[in-house]
Design a protein around this motif. Sequence first.
Motif, short mmCIF file in Angstrom:
data_model
loop_
_atom_site.label_atom_id
_atom_site.label_comp_id
_atom_site.label_asym_id
_atom_site.label_seq_id
_atom_site.Cartn_x
_atom_site.Cartn_y
_atom_site.Cartn_z
N CYS A 36 -43.49 27.86 -57.51
CA CYS A 36 -44.45 28.43 -56.56
C CYS A 36 -45.21 29.54 -57.28
O CYS A 36 -44.60 30.52 -57.72
CB CYS A 36 -43.73 28.98 -55.33
SG CYS A 36 -42.87 27.74 -54.35
N HIS A 49 -40.33 33.50 -48.09
CA HIS A 49 -40.05 32.71 -46.89
C HIS A 49 -40.02 31.22 -47.21
O HIS A 49 -39.12 30.49 -46.77
CB HIS A 49 -41.09 32.99 -45.81
CG HIS A 49 -41.03 34.36 -45.22
ND1 HIS A 49 -41.68 35.44 -45.79
CD2 HIS A 49 -40.40 34.83 -44.12
CE1 HIS A 49 -41.45 36.52 -45.05
NE2 HIS A 49 -40.68 36.18 -44.03
N LEU A 50 -41.01 30.76 -47.96
CA LEU A 50 -41.07 29.34 -48.31
C LEU A 50 -39.88 28.95 -49.17
O LEU A 50 -39.28 27.88 -48.97
CB LEU A 50 -42.37 29.06 -49.07
CG LEU A 50 -42.67 27.60 -49.40
CD1 LEU A 50 -42.86 26.78 -48.14
CD2 LEU A 50 -43.92 27.51 -50.29
N ALA A 53 -36.75 28.47 -47.21
CA ALA A 53 -36.80 27.26 -46.40
C ALA A 53 -36.60 25.99 -47.22
O ALA A 53 -36.16 24.97 -46.67
CB ALA A 53 -38.14 27.18 -45.66
N PHE A 277 -48.40 30.93 -46.00
CA PHE A 277 -47.20 30.10 -45.87
C PHE A 277 -45.95 30.94 -45.61
O PHE A 277 -44.88 30.66 -46.13
CB PHE A 277 -47.03 29.19 -47.10
CG PHE A 277 -47.91 27.97 -47.01
CD1 PHE A 277 -47.40 26.76 -46.57
CD2 PHE A 277 -49.26 28.04 -47.33
CE1 PHE A 277 -48.21 25.64 -46.45
CE2 PHE A 277 -50.09 26.93 -47.23
CZ PHE A 277 -49.56 25.72 -46.78
N ILE A 283 -44.97 26.52 -43.22
CA ILE A 283 -43.79 26.14 -44.01
C ILE A 283 -43.39 24.70 -43.71
O ILE A 283 -43.05 23.93 -44.62
CB ILE A 283 -42.62 27.11 -43.73
CG1 ILE A 283 -42.92 28.49 -44.33
CG2 ILE A 283 -41.31 26.56 -44.29
CD1 ILE A 283 -41.92 29.55 -43.96
N ARG A 287 -42.93 21.72 -46.33
CA ARG A 287 -41.64 21.06 -46.43
C ARG A 287 -41.78 19.55 -46.25
O ARG A 287 -41.17 18.77 -47.01
CB ARG A 287 -40.68 21.62 -45.38
CG ARG A 287 -39.28 21.02 -45.48
CD ARG A 287 -38.30 21.64 -44.47
NE ARG A 287 -36.98 21.07 -44.67
CZ ARG A 287 -36.09 21.49 -45.56
NH1 ARG A 287 -36.38 22.52 -46.34
NH2 ARG A 287 -34.93 20.91 -45.69
#
Length: 295
Positions: A36, A49-50, A53, A277, A283, A287
């Motif tokens: 990322c 956060h991403l 997840a 995101f 998200i 995903r």
Amino acid sequence: MVEPRLKSVQCTSPAGLHRVAYKEWGDADNPRVLLCVHGVTRVGADFDHLAQALCDTYRVVCPDIVGRGRSDRLRDPAYYTVPQYVADMVTLIARVTAGSAGEDVAWFGTSMGGLIGMALAALEGTPIRRLVINDIGPVLDGAALQRIGDYIGQDVRFPSFAAGEQFVKDVSASFGPHSADEWNKLARDVLRQGDDGQWERHYDLNLALPFRAITVERAAEDEAALWAAWDAITCPTLLVRGEHSDLLSHATAQQMTTRGPRPRLVELAGVGHAPTFVHADQIALAREFLTGVGS
């Protein structure tokens, strides 16, 4: 809550060695790797956060691109360019895939991170197998680039974190609506307190120098090279655009869907440049694509 591992890798430029710091989330032995990569003045923490997840499926690696955050500053700022960033990411991928086939690497790139991903995914023998491009394309709006270049080079300091947070909130309004806690994190990730007690942005102000060196002719050459890279990409690709983005126009995004990887295009309402995101719906979109569900 899952906690990341803080690591770094040594990279090189023509001016010498430098260290690239990164966060790694998830099972350290997972051969499925997701990189990322953030925008021009942001950091890898944007993807906390991403990463949380997705770290049940991927080992998520979130670097601070050189010149930002915990990474080193380059001795020669002329190398703050996409080719240098691509070279650094090749080194990072070699590090994190060592001992494995290295053939299951996914990429999520926001803005500058998307340009790096496009350039890397276009190369023969690329390890990138799935690609998310977040609000960037081969055609870059000149006014938007001027705005970004002016913003990058400002030596702005703040007497308190609250003042710095308000500045980040003001210049990042195009990110769209966020809660007070979310704005606090978005600011805290890119501000640091200097020795004089004042708060400053956590990157090398010399990042602005390559922007100032761009000419009309150079911009045209860069656009042609980016379209050529786009046309060379063959992996499954998701293209995300903020509805009000001033960096990726709707027309360019539509054109991108007819060329190269012919991505699925998703435009997010109420957002400019660029979607962060951090919200559940965004998200979920990432995903679904990155885990292959529904593809």
